[in-house]
Design a protein around this motif. Sequence first.
Motif, mmCIF file in Angstrom:
data_model
loop_
_atom_site.group_PDB
_atom_site.id
_atom_site.type_symbol
_atom_site.label_atom_id
_atom_site.label_comp_id
_atom_site.label_asym_id
_atom_site.label_seq_id
_atom_site.Cartn_x
_atom_site.Cartn_y
_atom_site.Cartn_z
ATOM 1 N N ILE A 188 0.727 -1.124 0.056
ATOM 2 C CA ILE A 188 0.018 -0.004 0.013
ATOM 3 C C ILE A 188 0.731 1.198 0.112
ATOM 4 N N ILE A 189 1.834 1.357 0.642
ATOM 5 C CA ILE A 189 2.773 2.229 0.909
ATOM 6 C C ILE A 189 3.480 2.595 -0.415
ATOM 7 N N CYS A 190 3.804 1.417 -1.165
ATOM 8 C CA CYS A 190 4.410 1.711 -2.483
ATOM 9 C C CYS A 190 3.674 2.174 -3.415
ATOM 10 N N VAL A 191 2.395 1.819 -3.443
ATOM 11 C CA VAL A 191 1.413 2.466 -4.499
ATOM 12 C C VAL A 191 1.185 3.831 -4.250
ATOM 13 N N VAL A 192 0.958 4.209 -2.930
ATOM 14 C CA VAL A 192 0.750 5.598 -2.549
ATOM 15 C C VAL A 192 2.158 6.357 -2.903
ATOM 16 N N VAL A 193 3.302 6.039 -2.709
ATOM 17 C CA VAL A 193 4.423 6.649 -3.123
ATOM 18 C C VAL A 193 4.305 6.860 -4.518
ATOM 19 N N THR A 237 1.964 9.567 -5.287
ATOM 20 C CA THR A 237 2.366 10.935 -5.033
ATOM 21 C C THR A 237 3.481 11.495 -5.679
ATOM 22 N N VAL A 238 4.378 10.490 -6.139
ATOM 23 C CA VAL A 238 5.660 10.937 -7.411
ATOM 24 C C VAL A 238 5.225 11.312 -8.350
ATOM 25 N N GLY A 239 4.000 10.613 -9.074
ATOM 26 C CA GLY A 239 3.505 10.867 -10.116
ATOM 27 C C GLY A 239 2.657 12.162 -10.156
ATOM 28 N N ARG A 240 1.871 12.510 -9.040
ATOM 29 C CA ARG A 240 1.436 13.895 -8.750
ATOM 30 C C ARG A 240 2.312 14.980 -8.765
ATOM 31 N N ARG A 241 3.388 14.683 -8.103
ATOM 32 C CA ARG A 241 4.387 15.849 -8.001
ATOM 33 C C ARG A 241 5.040 16.082 -9.418
ATOM 34 N N SER A 242 5.417 15.065 -10.082
ATOM 35 C CA SER A 242 6.075 15.466 -11.287
ATOM 36 C C SER A 242 5.187 15.862 -12.133
ATOM 37 N N HIS A 243 3.860 16.011 -12.101
ATOM 38 C CA HIS A 243 2.945 16.489 -12.922
ATOM 39 C C HIS A 243 2.326 17.924 -12.531
ATOM 40 N N THR A 284 -6.091 9.917 -7.206
ATOM 41 C CA THR A 284 -5.009 8.905 -7.755
ATOM 42 C C THR A 284 -4.836 7.647 -7.569
ATOM 43 N N ALA A 285 -4.641 7.388 -6.278
ATOM 44 C CA ALA A 285 -4.165 6.045 -5.851
ATOM 45 C C ALA A 285 -5.320 5.044 -5.749
ATOM 46 N N TRP A 286 -6.495 5.566 -5.466
ATOM 47 C CA TRP A 286 -7.588 4.361 -5.419
ATOM 48 C C TRP A 286 -7.823 3.320 -6.302
ATOM 49 N N PRO A 287 -7.747 3.694 -7.738
ATOM 50 C CA PRO A 287 -7.865 2.629 -8.757
ATOM 51 C C PRO A 287 -6.599 1.603 -8.631
ATOM 52 N N PHE A 288 -5.246 1.949 -8.258
ATOM 53 C CA PHE A 288 -4.452 1.258 -7.914
ATOM 54 C C PHE A 288 -4.373 0.412 -6.853
ATOM 55 N N LEU A 289 -4.942 1.056 -5.904
ATOM 56 C CA LEU A 289 -4.850 0.182 -4.607
ATOM 57 C C LEU A 289 -6.114 -0.656 -4.539
ATOM 58 N N ALA A 290 -7.122 -0.646 -5.328
ATOM 59 C CA ALA A 290 -8.179 -1.608 -5.604
ATOM 60 C C ALA A 290 -7.378 -2.780 -6.405
ATOM 61 N N GLY A 291 -6.501 -2.510 -7.225
ATOM 62 C CA GLY A 291 -5.726 -3.596 -8.154
ATOM 63 C C GLY A 291 -4.838 -4.330 -7.023
ATOM 64 N N ALA A 328 3.959 3.509 -15.220
ATOM 65 C CA ALA A 328 3.624 2.810 -14.191
ATOM 66 C C ALA A 328 3.613 1.480 -13.974
ATOM 67 N N SER A 329 3.851 0.702 -15.190
ATOM 68 C CA SER A 329 4.143 -0.513 -15.146
ATOM 69 C C SER A 329 5.613 -0.801 -14.522
ATOM 70 N N ILE A 330 6.404 0.136 -15.099
ATOM 71 C CA ILE A 330 7.741 -0.130 -14.654
ATOM 72 C C ILE A 330 8.117 0.532 -13.319
ATOM 73 N N SER A 331 7.443 1.503 -12.734
ATOM 74 C CA SER A 331 7.617 2.175 -11.525
ATOM 75 C C SER A 331 6.913 1.040 -10.405
ATOM 76 N N THR A 332 5.782 0.743 -10.737
ATOM 77 C CA THR A 332 5.284 -0.082 -9.718
ATOM 78 C C THR A 332 5.956 -1.635 -9.942
ATOM 79 N N ALA A 333 6.498 -1.929 -10.836
ATOM 80 C CA ALA A 333 7.367 -3.231 -10.977
ATOM 81 C C ALA A 333 8.642 -2.971 -9.835
ATOM 82 N N VAL A 334 9.064 -1.946 -9.938
ATOM 83 C CA VAL A 334 10.305 -1.708 -9.064
ATOM 84 C C VAL A 334 9.822 -1.715 -7.690
ATOM 85 N N LEU A 335 8.954 -0.917 -7.494
ATOM 86 C CA LEU A 335 8.546 -0.908 -5.990
ATOM 87 C C LEU A 335 7.947 -2.007 -5.227
ATOM 88 N N LEU A 336 6.987 -2.633 -6.038
ATOM 89 C CA LEU A 336 6.201 -3.881 -5.615
ATOM 90 C C LEU A 336 7.006 -5.363 -5.612
#
Length: 122
Positions: A17-22, A25-31, A43-50, A101-109
Amino acid sequence: MATADTRPAVVALATDIICVVVFCTVGRRSHDEGLNLVGIAETAWPFLAGTVVGWLLSRGWLRPTAVAPTGVTVWFCTVVVGMLLRKATGVGVATSFIVVASISTAVLLLGWRVGVRLMARG
């Protein structure tokens, strides 16, 4: 409260959960989007549901730190379900975003699970 038997699964789920929120958060900050709780949650809820779907499909509580099948299933579901929910709610799912998103979440999760595996060997 988590018992000694459930603690690894609770910690692993919390880490996911922390990884997805990070990631969100980083995505929102970069945009240059707002870094407030409501914006991050939107931003996070769809990914957290996944992430939850991935935990259920992989039965992540049985092998919470396993790269496969738990980590791979959680990562795959986080991306696929997250993107499907974003699309269903009219939020952008550009190809470049799917790739990032695929690369970032792979690195994190997957990355934290690889780290746990390496520490267990050492």
